[in-house]
Motif scaffolding. Sequence first.
Motif, mmCIF file in Angstrom:
data_model
loop_
_atom_site.group_PDB
_atom_site.id
_atom_site.type_symbol
_atom_site.label_atom_id
_atom_site.label_comp_id
_atom_site.label_asym_id
_atom_site.label_seq_id
_atom_site.Cartn_x
_atom_site.Cartn_y
_atom_site.Cartn_z
ATOM 1 N N THR A 203 11.806 -1.476 -3.845
ATOM 2 C CA THR A 203 10.432 -1.392 -4.342
ATOM 3 C C THR A 203 10.073 -2.470 -5.369
ATOM 4 N N PRO A 204 10.968 -2.875 -6.293
ATOM 5 C CA PRO A 204 10.553 -3.924 -7.228
ATOM 6 C C PRO A 204 10.150 -5.217 -6.533
ATOM 7 N N CYS A 205 10.813 -5.538 -5.430
ATOM 8 C CA CYS A 205 10.480 -6.748 -4.683
ATOM 9 C C CYS A 205 9.102 -6.631 -4.035
ATOM 10 N N ILE A 206 8.783 -5.412 -3.549
ATOM 11 C CA ILE A 206 7.493 -5.205 -2.880
ATOM 12 C C ILE A 206 6.345 -5.361 -3.861
ATOM 13 N N TYR A 207 6.514 -4.833 -5.072
ATOM 14 C CA TYR A 207 5.407 -4.802 -6.020
ATOM 15 C C TYR A 207 5.145 -6.142 -6.693
ATOM 16 N N THR A 208 5.954 -7.153 -6.395
ATOM 17 C CA THR A 208 5.635 -8.491 -6.883
ATOM 18 C C THR A 208 4.493 -9.099 -6.083
ATOM 19 N N ARG A 209 4.185 -8.500 -4.922
ATOM 20 C CA ARG A 209 3.143 -9.047 -4.043
ATOM 21 C C ARG A 209 1.899 -8.177 -4.005
ATOM 22 N N ILE A 210 2.041 -6.842 -4.043
ATOM 23 C CA ILE A 210 0.884 -5.950 -3.992
ATOM 24 C C ILE A 210 1.007 -4.891 -5.079
ATOM 25 N N SER A 211 -0.081 -4.188 -5.367
ATOM 26 C CA SER A 211 -0.076 -3.187 -6.434
ATOM 27 C C SER A 211 0.707 -1.947 -6.024
ATOM 28 N N ARG A 212 1.230 -1.257 -7.014
ATOM 29 C CA ARG A 212 1.981 -0.023 -6.755
ATOM 30 C C ARG A 212 1.106 1.018 -6.068
ATOM 31 N N LYS A 213 -0.116 1.158 -6.596
ATOM 32 C CA LYS A 213 -1.003 2.204 -6.091
ATOM 33 C C LYS A 213 -1.278 2.026 -4.608
ATOM 34 N N LYS A 214 -1.655 0.820 -4.208
ATOM 35 C CA LYS A 214 -1.952 0.562 -2.804
ATOM 36 C C LYS A 214 -0.721 0.773 -1.930
ATOM 37 N N GLN A 215 0.433 0.309 -2.411
ATOM 38 C CA GLN A 215 1.663 0.436 -1.635
ATOM 39 C C GLN A 215 2.041 1.892 -1.414
ATOM 40 N N LEU A 216 1.997 2.691 -2.471
ATOM 41 C CA LEU A 216 2.393 4.095 -2.351
ATOM 42 C C LEU A 216 1.428 4.878 -1.464
ATOM 43 N N ILE A 217 0.141 4.630 -1.616
ATOM 44 C CA ILE A 217 -0.847 5.338 -0.791
ATOM 45 C C ILE A 217 -0.677 4.967 0.677
ATOM 46 N N LYS A 218 -0.531 3.674 0.954
ATOM 47 C CA LYS A 218 -0.358 3.227 2.334
ATOM 48 C C LYS A 218 0.911 3.800 2.940
ATOM 49 N N GLN A 219 1.992 3.774 2.186
ATOM 50 C CA GLN A 219 3.255 4.292 2.704
ATOM 51 C C GLN A 219 3.191 5.803 2.903
ATOM 52 N N GLY A 220 2.537 6.508 1.977
ATOM 53 C CA GLY A 220 2.384 7.955 2.116
ATOM 54 C C GLY A 220 1.562 8.328 3.336
ATOM 55 N N LEU A 221 0.457 7.615 3.558
ATOM 56 C CA LEU A 221 -0.369 7.873 4.737
ATOM 57 C C LEU A 221 0.387 7.536 6.023
ATOM 58 N N ALA A 222 1.158 6.453 6.000
ATOM 59 C CA ALA A 222 1.942 6.077 7.174
ATOM 60 C C ALA A 222 2.974 7.142 7.503
ATOM 61 N N VAL A 223 3.616 7.676 6.478
ATOM 62 C CA VAL A 223 4.601 8.748 6.676
ATOM 63 C C VAL A 223 3.944 9.976 7.295
ATOM 64 N N ALA A 224 2.754 10.349 6.789
ATOM 65 C CA ALA A 224 2.042 11.521 7.315
ATOM 66 C C ALA A 224 1.627 11.310 8.770
ATOM 67 N N MET B 115 -0.947 -1.036 6.107
ATOM 68 C CA MET B 115 -0.635 0.189 6.845
ATOM 69 C C MET B 115 0.226 -0.108 8.086
ATOM 70 N N LYS B 116 -0.138 -1.175 8.826
ATOM 71 C CA LYS B 116 0.635 -1.522 10.017
ATOM 72 C C LYS B 116 2.080 -1.868 9.659
ATOM 73 N N PHE B 117 2.235 -2.583 8.541
ATOM 74 C CA PHE B 117 3.579 -2.948 8.092
ATOM 75 C C PHE B 117 4.402 -1.709 7.790
ATOM 76 N N GLU B 118 3.800 -0.714 7.115
ATOM 77 C CA GLU B 118 4.519 0.506 6.766
ATOM 78 C C GLU B 118 4.888 1.311 8.003
ATOM 79 N N ILE B 119 3.973 1.375 8.966
ATOM 80 C CA ILE B 119 4.258 2.097 10.208
ATOM 81 C C ILE B 119 5.397 1.428 10.969
ATOM 82 N N LYS B 120 5.360 0.094 11.040
ATOM 83 C CA LYS B 120 6.447 -0.626 11.711
ATOM 84 C C LYS B 120 7.771 -0.398 11.007
#
Length: 273
Positions: free
Chosen positions: A90-111, A1-6
């Motif tokens: 996004t393809p580079c990001i998902y080599t390290r973490i799951s899509r679901k976690k990434q999208l949820i974290k990024q969506g919450l950070a945006v909100a 979450m901190k990474f997405e906010i930054k």
Amino acid sequence: MKFEIKKLLNRNELWIAFLVLLIAVCGNFIYTLQLYKGFKYSDIHSPSNLYVLNNITHSPTELFFSLLLPLISCYIGSSIAIEEHNNEITPCIYTRISRKKQLIKQGLAVAIISCVVFFTALLVNLFLVNLFIPKGGNNYYCLPEETILSSSNYCIFEDILKYHPILYMALTMLYRGIVAGVFAWFGYGLSHMFKFFKKTHVIVAPFIIMTAFEILSVIIERLTNSTNAWTRIGLYSSTYTFKEVIPTLTLLGFFIITGAIGIYIGTKREDIY
């Protein structure tokens, strides 16, 4: 979450939106000062009536926090999703973490960021009007204070509105920030829902949905011959009766659920990753 906010804080689109809102609230304050220039203190409305969300002065800058709020919030929400896809980040990001976690974290950070941006801009306006406008001014109804305090309009948090107007202003600003966060979440989710969706589609979507809800509320009101507020949507109201809460929360809930569905679809789509 901190990474997405930054990551969001490093985006030019976010700071441009924040700058536009700051110009709007400062413009509203200057407009108000010019409008009451030369007036006696007793003839000037109190600060609780002159902040941008009350819009007693009918300043056009209030539109940035009502009519244009979905546009700005959805732009914040959709820009990062669409641009990361277009730039094949996004393809580079998902080599390290799951899509679901990434999208949820990024969506919450945006909100969260969208909520903070709008709330901070409104907080600046609250500070300005309370600092430079006399607190013993006229009230909105032009009635004695004892009459206002003894009356009841059945709005939510009515006692706070009467006895602690600054706290009530802070609560309405927080609510408006939450609405902005909901629209940002919706815009982010919608960006993942359909392959052909561009920023313009995402920005226009909330206006179409709100118009449909308004039409539906009118139809229900006509069919039931109802004249009360149970079908009235007050998304940008500064005072709410209990009857207005249900349709308003229904609309906000629809945007939240739609955004969540869009994010879920995004986790299943292979064509964007």
